[in-house]
Scaffold this motif. Structure first.
Motif, PDB file in Angstrom:
ATOM      1  N   VAL A   1      -7.060   0.994   3.103  1.00 15.74           N
ATOM      2  CA  VAL A   1      -5.871   0.341   3.642  1.00 15.74           C
ATOM      3  C   VAL A   1      -6.090   0.147   5.135  1.00 15.74           C
ATOM      4  O   VAL A   1      -6.505   1.074   5.838  1.00 15.74           O
ATOM      5  CB  VAL A   1      -4.608   1.183   3.377  1.00 15.74           C
TER       6      VAL A   1
ATOM      7  N   THR B   1      -3.075   4.412  -3.138  1.00 15.60           N
ATOM      8  CA  THR B   1      -2.667   3.084  -3.602  1.00 15.60           C
ATOM      9  C   THR B   1      -3.308   2.740  -4.938  1.00 15.60           C
ATOM     10  O   THR B   1      -2.642   2.275  -5.866  1.00 15.60           O
ATOM     11  CB  THR B   1      -3.039   2.021  -2.542  1.00 15.60           C
TER      12      THR B   1
ATOM     13  N   ALA C   1       0.846  -1.190   0.000  1.00 14.81           N
ATOM     14  CA  ALA C   1       0.000   0.000   0.000  1.00 14.81           C
ATOM     15  C   ALA C   1       0.879   1.236   0.000  1.00 14.81           C
ATOM     16  O   ALA C   1       2.066   1.186   0.340  1.00 14.81           O
ATOM     17  CB  ALA C   1      -0.924   0.005   1.214  1.00 14.81           C
TER      18      ALA C   1
END
Length: 303
Positions: free
Chosen positions: A291, A125, A61
């Motif tokens: 994330v 990401t 990430a």
């Protein structure tokens, strides 16, 4: 050796982009999350504690949202020590930062800070993923987000796109003149809409027009649009239309082509045509997986 970096010598300092009002947004988040009593805070009290911010999940990430995370805790009288830089890619499980302060204040800021960081890092990401995918196909143009953002959270979402390496596109209705189908139908024609917009927008604003066909693109270019959005035109048709228009107008008008509408990772290869200057897609910020982060207060060391 700490990986913490406070200068922009090795990586851009994205915090310098933020407007003067951004810290008041953080305060509003905290006010929303604790509108009256902090019952859990009463239990833990004012004892000094240290908490580890851990980047978790199942895949790599991009870290994004450091200024917002840090301001949550600065406002509450805590300190944050970072072990990763903004925009850095990490593999789980990663010790991303350490937060120090009174236990009740760490817990007051915990959920607000984690929710923001999870969303912002998710957008960064996905933005990097789509950009890397397009570059892998040989596309040299701009990958951009859209204005389909969350009311009240736009600044964070646009920030995440930029940290992820893509263009955030216009931020609001005042950033650029964009004439879409509803503007054109309401005003009467593409030419009339452009003429009216130029009259009030002046020289300093770019003007973009959404078109549905090659004929509409010709009219928009002839009327002086800076950017032509070929909306929902894809595949071989997009390649043919953009090539013909380039050949027709080269040396006569200056303009950029943007392709938008239903661009996904599955069809990106078909849209990644270098006759198209900009590919804009909401796939980098709508419905993006967050994330996973956690903030764990450490047990005091016993002697």
């Amino acid at each position: 050796m700490s990986l913490t970096a406070t200068s922009s010598s090795t990586r851009d300092n994205y915090e310098h982009l933020l407007p003067p009002s951004w810290k008041t947004q953080v305060q509003a988040w905290l006010a929303e999350d604790t509108p009256s009593f902090d019952y859990g805070g009463f239990v833990v009290g004012a004892i000094e504690r240290e908490a580890f911010l851990l980047g978790k999940g199942n895949s790599e990430a991009v870290l994004a949202g450091k200024p917002f995370f840090e301001e949550v805790f600065n406002y509450l009288g805590c300190q944050v020590e970072w072990h990763l830089e903004e925009g850095e890619t990490f593999k789980p499980v990663k010790h991303v930062a350490t937060v120090r302060g009174k236990a009740r204040y760490i817990l007051l800021g915990e959920r607000v800070a984690l929710n923001m960081l999870a969303r912002c890092s998710g957008i960064a990401t996905k933005s990097k993923e789509v950009l890397d995918q397009a570059r892998g196909y040989g596309y040299k143009g701009i990958i951009a987000g859209t204005r389909k953002t969350t009311p009240g959270f736009r600044l964070v979402e646009k920030y995440g796109m930029i940290v992820g390496g893509i263009d955030a596109h216009r931020h609001d209705l005042s950033s650029m003149i964009m004439l879409k189908d509803n503007h054109i139908w309401s005003s009467g024609s593409i030419t009339k809409a452009i003429t009216q917009a130029r009259k009030v927008g002046g020289f300093s604003l770019l003007l973009e027009v959404e078109v549905q066909s090659e004929a509409e693109a010709d009219e928009a270019i002839d009327a002086g649009a800076d950017i032509i959005m070929l909306d929902n035109i894809d595949g071989s048709q997009l390649a043919d239309v953009s090539k013909r228009l380039r050949e027709k107008w080269t040396g006569k008008r200056k303009f950029l082509f943007e392709s938008s509408g239903n661009i996904t990772g599955e069809n990106l290869k078909d849209r990644a045509i270098n006759d198209i200057d900009i590919l804009s897609t909401s796939v980098v910020h709508q419905g993006v997986p967050h994330v996973d982060f956690s903030l764990k207060i450490q047990k005091p060391k016993t002697t």
